[in-house]
Motif scaffolding. Structure first.
Motif, PDB file in Angstrom:
ATOM      1  N   ASP A   1      26.386  -4.225   1.874  1.00 38.44           N
ATOM      2  CA  ASP A   1      26.928  -3.700  -0.478  1.00 38.44           C
ATOM      3  C   ASP A   1      26.169  -2.650   0.568  1.00 38.44           C
ATOM      4  OD1 ASP A   1      27.514  -6.520   0.244  1.00 38.44           O
ATOM      5  OD2 ASP A   1      26.679  -7.085  -2.024  1.00 38.44           O
ATOM      6  N   THR A   2      25.850  -2.054   1.033  1.00 41.06           N
ATOM      7  CA  THR A   2      24.929  -0.639   0.543  1.00 41.06           C
ATOM      8  C   THR A   2      24.154   0.115   2.214  1.00 41.06           C
ATOM      9  OG1 THR A   2      22.215  -1.814   0.973  1.00 41.06           O
ATOM     10  CG2 THR A   2      23.598  -1.384  -1.468  1.00 41.06           C
ATOM     11  N   SER A   3      24.845  -0.658   3.171  1.00 42.84           N
ATOM     12  CA  SER A   3      24.875   0.300   3.981  1.00 42.84           C
ATOM     13  C   SER A   3      26.605   1.262   4.393  1.00 42.84           C
ATOM     14  CB  SER A   3      24.469  -0.542   5.718  1.00 42.84           C
ATOM     15  OG  SER A   3      24.024  -1.132   5.791  1.00 42.84           O
TER      16      SER A   3
ATOM     17  N   GLY B   1       0.286  -0.970   0.077  1.00 43.40           N
ATOM     18  CA  GLY B   1       0.087  -0.159   0.216  1.00 43.40           C
ATOM     19  C   GLY B   1       0.912   0.897  -0.369  1.00 43.40           C
ATOM     20  N   GLN B   2       1.928   1.078  -0.304  1.00 39.46           N
ATOM     21  CA  GLN B   2       3.228   1.996  -0.158  1.00 39.46           C
ATOM     22  C   GLN B   2       3.422   2.834  -1.204  1.00 39.46           C
ATOM     23  OE1 GLN B   2       4.305   3.610   3.002  1.00 39.46           O
ATOM     24  NE2 GLN B   2       3.076   1.967   3.735  1.00 39.46           N
ATOM     25  N   THR B   3       3.369   4.275  -1.588  1.00 41.01           N
ATOM     26  CA  THR B   3       3.738   4.790  -2.948  1.00 41.01           C
ATOM     27  C   THR B   3       5.289   5.564  -3.333  1.00 41.01           C
ATOM     28  OG1 THR B   3       1.395   5.054  -3.533  1.00 41.01           O
ATOM     29  CG2 THR B   3       3.527   6.225  -4.037  1.00 41.01           C
ATOM     30  N   GLY B   4       6.373   4.638  -3.147  1.00 37.56           N
ATOM     31  CA  GLY B   4       7.606   5.516  -2.993  1.00 37.56           C
ATOM     32  C   GLY B   4       7.913   5.734  -4.546  1.00 37.56           C
ATOM     33  N   GLN B   5       9.788   6.884  -4.274  1.00 35.11           N
ATOM     34  CA  GLN B   5      10.080   7.023  -4.780  1.00 35.11           C
ATOM     35  C   GLN B   5      11.441   5.805  -5.466  1.00 35.11           C
ATOM     36  OE1 GLN B   5       8.967   9.764  -7.267  1.00 35.11           O
ATOM     37  NE2 GLN B   5       7.297  10.089  -5.897  1.00 35.11           N
ATOM     38  N   VAL B   6      11.351   5.221  -6.804  1.00 30.97           N
ATOM     39  CA  VAL B   6      12.628   3.786  -7.179  1.00 30.97           C
ATOM     40  C   VAL B   6      13.531   5.168  -7.634  1.00 30.97           C
ATOM     41  CG1 VAL B   6      13.296   2.645  -8.914  1.00 30.97           C
ATOM     42  CG2 VAL B   6      11.075   2.579  -8.558  1.00 30.97           C
ATOM     43  N   GLY B   7      14.762   4.883  -6.570  1.00 29.32           N
ATOM     44  CA  GLY B   7      16.015   5.631  -6.593  1.00 29.32           C
ATOM     45  C   GLY B   7      16.825   4.644  -7.397  1.00 29.32           C
ATOM     46  N   ASP B   8      17.840   5.059  -7.105  1.00 28.34           N
ATOM     47  CA  ASP B   8      19.100   4.750  -7.941  1.00 28.34           C
ATOM     48  C   ASP B   8      18.838   3.038  -7.520  1.00 28.34           C
ATOM     49  OD1 ASP B   8      20.739   6.817  -8.045  1.00 28.34           O
ATOM     50  OD2 ASP B   8      21.217   6.768  -6.159  1.00 28.34           O
ATOM     51  N   LEU B   9      20.002   2.485  -8.034  1.00 33.48           N
ATOM     52  CA  LEU B   9      19.677   1.144  -8.966  1.00 33.48           C
ATOM     53  C   LEU B   9      21.021   0.850  -7.461  1.00 33.48           C
ATOM     54  CD1 LEU B   9      19.873  -1.778 -10.786  1.00 33.48           C
ATOM     55  CD2 LEU B   9      21.250  -1.092 -11.884  1.00 33.48           C
ATOM     56  N   LEU B  10      20.683  -0.669  -7.007  1.00 37.43           N
ATOM     57  CA  LEU B  10      21.871  -0.860  -6.250  1.00 37.43           C
ATOM     58  C   LEU B  10      22.625  -2.706  -6.997  1.00 37.43           C
ATOM     59  CD1 LEU B  10      19.083  -0.805  -3.115  1.00 37.43           C
ATOM     60  CD2 LEU B  10      21.163   1.008  -3.576  1.00 37.43           C
TER      61      LEU B  10
ATOM     62  N   ALA C   1      20.518  -9.862   3.319  1.00 37.23           N
ATOM     63  CA  ALA C   1      21.647  -9.746   4.098  1.00 37.23           C
ATOM     64  C   ALA C   1      22.934  -9.239   3.192  1.00 37.23           C
ATOM     65  CB  ALA C   1      22.099 -11.149   4.778  1.00 37.23           C
ATOM     66  N   GLU C   2      23.160  -9.678   1.522  1.00 35.68           N
ATOM     67  CA  GLU C   2      24.247  -9.310   1.258  1.00 35.68           C
ATOM     68  C   GLU C   2      23.868  -7.623   0.570  1.00 35.68           C
ATOM     69  OE1 GLU C   2      24.092 -12.106  -1.725  1.00 35.68           O
ATOM     70  OE2 GLU C   2      24.286 -13.395  -1.168  1.00 35.68           O
TER      71      GLU C   2
END
Length: 112
Positions: free
Chosen positions: A109-111, A27-36, A104-105
Motif C-alpha cells: 500500500d505504501t510502495s 537503538g535507532q533514533t528516528g523522525q516519525v513522519g506521515d501516518l500511513l 506485506a499489506e
C-alpha cells in the motif's frame, strides 16, 4: 477538551511512543513522519504467548519513520522480548522475505 484538540494530542502521543519504541528495540533514533494507516484485526480464537486462548483484538497505527543517522543495529530490549532480530533491507531484499500480513499489506500500500 474539544474533540479536535484531543485527537491532536493523541496523535502526538502516538508519534512519541513510535519513536521511543524504535529506539528501545533497535537503538535507532528516528523522525516519525506521515501516518500511513490505521488497521485492526480481531481473532477471537487466537492463542496467547502462554498457549492459552485469547480473544485478541489489535489496533495498529503505522507511521513512516526516517532514520537520518543510522547506528549499528542491535536488539536493545530485554531478553525474551518480542524482537528476535533487527536488520536493514533494500526494497528488493524485502520482497524476498517471509512477511506478516500486516508488513506485506503495508509495503504493497505504501510502495511508490
Amino acid at each position: 477538551m474539544a474533540p479536535a484538540r484531543r485527537r491532536h494530542r493523541l496523535r502526538r502521543a502516538a508519534r512519541r511512543r513510535t519513536a521511543a519504541g524504535n529506539r528501545r528495540e533497535t537503538g535507532q533514533t528516528g523522525q516519525v513522519g506521515d501516518l500511513l494507516d490505521v488497521r485492526h484485526r480481531h481473532d477471537p480464537a487466537a492463542l496467547g504467548p502462554e498457549g492459552h486462548p485469547v480473544d485478541w483484538h489489535v489496533v495498529q497505527v503505522l507511521y513512516r519513520v526516517t532514520v537520518d543517522r543510522p547506528v549499528p543495529l542491535r536488539i536493545t530490549e530485554e531478553v525474551g522480548g518480542s524482537t528476535a532480530a533487527v536488520a536493514w533491507f533494500s526494497p528488493d531484499q524485502i520482497r524476498a522475505l517471509p512477511l506478516t500480513d500486516v508488513a506485506a499489506e503495508t509495503l504493497r500500500d505504501t510502495s511508490g
